[in-house]
Design an enzyme around this catalytic site. Sequence first.
Site: not given
Length: 346
Positions: A107, A181, A311
């Site tokens: 991420h 997210h 996602e």
Amino acid sequence: MDIKKELFGKLANGEEVDLYILTNDNGLEVRITNYGGIITSLKTPNRKGDFADIVLGHDRLDGYLENNSPYFGAIIGRYANRIAKGRFALGGAEYKLATNDGANHLHGGDKGFDKVLWKAEMIRDDQGVGLKLTYLSEDGQEGYPGNLDCTVIYTLTNADELKISYEAQTDKTTVVNLTNHSYFNLAGHDGGTVYEHLLQVNADNFTPADDTLMPIGEISPVKGSPLDFTSPVAIGSRIERVEGGYDHNYVLNGYDGSLKPAGSVCDPASGRAMEVFTTEPGMQFYSGNFLDGSIQGKGAVYDRHTGFCLETQHFPDSPNQPDFPSTILEPGEKYRQTTIYKFLVK
Ligand code: BGC
């Protein structure tokens, strides 16, 4: 329709962070902060017309700054999901990123797009009310090459859609993979586990991964396994057969870069439902496996499996997987992706 702003808090360096409140004519309300582009709250009606906040998160900025927020509601970048060993090669050069998930990169690294302050501009047009967020990620930031100019626009429409448009441009060959997210619980963010939610995903295939959740480079059918959501199935009905719970990248059917239905979710008790549309080739279904009750937000305790994420994204580790759709962005090109979460009752 309306959009207004209020002060959300201050960062340690004194910079002010705002909270934007978007409402549509049907009473849906989305709250978004320009810190991390985080959706902090999203209120939609059940079949009786009663509104509930259906995303996990915090009502104070501090909740997000405390460093244990598992990316609640945030924009993820530069690269959503994992890059093996935090390394990739581009144009003969080797790039080294933070390894913030065991030996891998996750991420965007230590300070991804979820932890930076975005510039914000309120939009009102015939599509709806919106929030335009911009951020310049500098060459070398978190180890990624190129100055990357990013724009994310959240739009709330009167068709009860939350549309997220992503754009980016670079001045050096780089990789980009942006997502949001949000953890949803259609019973309400304090509604307990999401086991009863019926999920459907338009994917006949997924990308199998090793025990660090890193794709092994293959694309395999979901048929005959507990990963098969080609028709609606309760999330909890087979979750015990999936080690660790769901945390899988689905290969969406018929990818061609145009906006297509990716899946839908319904909470039969409240009647709240959500449809997902995206231009992306993949979607990570994550069943909140690492929530363990240690985080309290908005007055609720977030236990295991009390929220799910869908996602939309390119596949994990694409920079090291030549057979996956490419995440490379060249100077002069424009990265453009759109995802829509549409809310309805059934
Ligand atoms: C990943 C999970 C990870 C989570 C962090 C998800 O996108 O797939 O493996 O733990 O993000 O909150």
